[in-house]
Design an enzyme around this catalytic site. Structure first.
Site, PDB file in Angstrom:
ATOM      1  N   ASP A   1      37.268 -39.121   7.004  1.00 45.65           N
ATOM      2  CA  ASP A   1      38.204 -40.095   7.571  1.00 45.65           C
ATOM      3  C   ASP A   1      39.562 -39.455   7.849  1.00 45.65           C
ATOM      4  O   ASP A   1      39.962 -38.520   7.159  1.00 45.65           O
ATOM      5  CB  ASP A   1      38.363 -41.246   6.569  1.00 45.65           C
TER       6      ASP A   1
ATOM      7  N   HIS B   1      39.274 -36.072  16.580  1.00 46.26           N
ATOM      8  CA  HIS B   1      37.815 -35.930  16.386  1.00 46.26           C
ATOM      9  C   HIS B   1      37.379 -34.507  16.722  1.00 46.26           C
ATOM     10  O   HIS B   1      36.511 -33.943  16.055  1.00 46.26           O
ATOM     11  CB  HIS B   1      37.069 -36.939  17.250  1.00 46.26           C
TER      12      HIS B   1
ATOM     13  N   LEU C   1      20.382 -25.278   2.949  1.00 45.64           N
ATOM     14  CA  LEU C   1      21.125 -26.549   2.948  1.00 45.64           C
ATOM     15  C   LEU C   1      20.543 -27.570   3.929  1.00 45.64           C
ATOM     16  O   LEU C   1      20.286 -27.245   5.088  1.00 45.64           O
ATOM     17  CB  LEU C   1      22.589 -26.259   3.341  1.00 45.64           C
TER      18      LEU C   1
HETATM   19  C1  FPP Z   1      37.003 -41.517  10.959  1.00 44.03           C
HETATM   20  O1  FPP Z   1      38.320 -41.186  11.287  1.00 44.03           O
HETATM   21  C2  FPP Z   1      36.139 -40.582  11.605  1.00 44.03           C
HETATM   22  C3  FPP Z   1      35.127 -40.898  12.471  1.00 44.03           C
HETATM   23  C4  FPP Z   1      34.766 -42.263  12.835  1.00 44.03           C
HETATM   24  C5  FPP Z   1      34.357 -39.848  13.124  1.00 44.03           C
HETATM   25  C6  FPP Z   1      34.070 -38.701  12.233  1.00 44.03           C
HETATM   26  C7  FPP Z   1      33.432 -37.652  13.022  1.00 44.03           C
HETATM   27  C8  FPP Z   1      33.695 -36.345  12.860  1.00 44.03           C
HETATM   28  C9  FPP Z   1      34.651 -35.810  11.881  1.00 44.03           C
HETATM   29  C10 FPP Z   1      32.974 -35.340  13.650  1.00 44.03           C
HETATM   30  C11 FPP Z   1      31.501 -35.421  13.461  1.00 44.03           C
HETATM   31  C12 FPP Z   1      30.866 -34.221  13.898  1.00 44.03           C
HETATM   32  C13 FPP Z   1      29.648 -34.127  14.422  1.00 44.03           C
HETATM   33  C14 FPP Z   1      29.143 -32.801  14.724  1.00 44.03           C
HETATM   34  C15 FPP Z   1      28.787 -35.279  14.722  1.00 44.03           C
HETATM   35  P1  FPP Z   1      39.180 -42.231  12.078  1.00 44.03           P
HETATM   36  O2  FPP Z   1      39.018 -41.993  13.525  1.00 44.03           O
HETATM   37  O3  FPP Z   1      38.825 -43.622  11.641  1.00 44.03           O
HETATM   38  O4  FPP Z   1      40.622 -41.832  11.608  1.00 44.03           O
HETATM   39  P2  FPP Z   1      41.832 -42.829  11.341  1.00 44.03           P
HETATM   40  O5  FPP Z   1      41.404 -43.715  10.198  1.00 44.03           O
HETATM   41  O6  FPP Z   1      42.944 -41.905  10.975  1.00 44.03           O
HETATM   42  O7  FPP Z   1      42.065 -43.583  12.606  1.00 44.03           O
END
Ligand code: FPP
Length: 258
Positions: free
Chosen positions: A38, A55, A149
């Site tokens: 997150d 992201h 893994l």
């Molecule tokens: C939450 O942060 C994050 C997500 C909804 C997406 C997480 C995805 C990745 C880290 C990349 C995944 C990688 C692959 C290869 C599939 P948020 O956007 O809710 O952050 P915020 O709470 O600060 O707005």
């Protein structure tokens, strides 16, 4: 700032300027680590960038933590990449998130194959666009004979939906006379979940300061150790990962016993 990184020992300086030395016990590494990644949006906002830049940075960090998990002999790493609730985000962001697996696997799959990683997907597949599903299917197929893994992506995953699907499947078996109601037990329910044969997570990490589960592996996390950090996912380093594991190693897991 990381000063030294070896397999079991890290010495680093915290943001408060303290030197922290972490020595991990190789015999007590969590076998299954699950992470709620997150804080990508806030990472971007802090820099005046669009959310998708966060992201993009978050994906780079996936690499780092996959390497660190493999180095420590973690058996399963489950990453919450897209929840069933994330469809509520603006379409452009949803589209970007759904393109991430293809983007990531296009560049990383050869390395994952070489590093003996097994890619898995946990989530409702039929709502995923073909480019998302196709990228996973190729990666799953090409890594299916690997033995290292297990990199398990939770994509279009929601725990309550997963549980209702499992209940429906079990009810169908009862209706068909294949199963007696008194044969329904914890193992049987667990086997009908999307995590299937994977062991339950030993350690759950959530970044960015939010202290909640957000519909993630509610059944499987019943006895997991939780570790929360204010660090935003793109800033989450090997040192933080080691810190989480060191904390885990200092916990006494009693599973309700003494
Ligand atoms: C939450 O942060 C994050 C997500 C909804 C997406 C997480 C995805 C990745 C880290 C990349 C995944 C990688 C692959 C290869 C599939 P948020 O956007 O809710 O952050 P915020 O709470 O600060 O707005």
């Amino acid at each position: 700032m990381l000063e030294k990184f070896s397999k079991w020992k890290q010495v680093f300086t915290t943001t408060e300027g303290k030197t922290l030395e972490l020595n991990l016990d190789p015999t007590n590494i969590p076998k299954h680590v699950a992470i709620i990644m997150d804080g990508n949006g806030r990472w971007a906002a802090e820099r005046g960038l669009p959310r998708i830049a966060g992201h993009r940075e978050g994906v780079k960090n996936v690499n780092k933590i996959v390497r660190a998990s493999n180095a420590l002999n973690v058996e399963v790493l489950t990453l919450y990449a897209f929840s069933t609730e994330n469809w509520k985000r603006p379409k452009a962001e949803v589209d970007f998130l759904l393109k991430l697996p293809e983007r990531y696997l296009k560049t990383e799959l050869p390395t994952l194959i070489k590093e003996n990683v097994q890619v898995r997907l946990m989530g409702t597949k039929d709502q995923l666009p073909s480019y998302t599903l196709g990228a996973f299917e190729e990666a799953i197929e090409k890594t299916k004979n690997n033995t290292g893994l297990i990199l398990n992506f939770a994509m279009n995953y929601g725990s309550r939906f997963e549980m209702s699907q499992a209940m429906q499947a079990i009810a169908e078996k009862v209706k068909a006379g294949e199963l007696q109601p008194d044969e329904i037990n914890e193992d049987l329910i667990g086997a009908h979940l999307m995590s299937g044969q994977l062991r339950d997570p030993d350690l759950l990490i959530r970044t960015s300061g939010e202290i909640r589960l957000s519909n993630f592996m509610l059944w499987q996390l019943a006895y997991s150790e939780f570790w929360f950090t204010d660090v935003l996912w793109p800033n989450f380093s090997e040192a933080h990962f080691h810190e989480a594991i060191a904390t885990y190693q200092n916990r006494g897991r009693r599973y309700g016993g003494l």
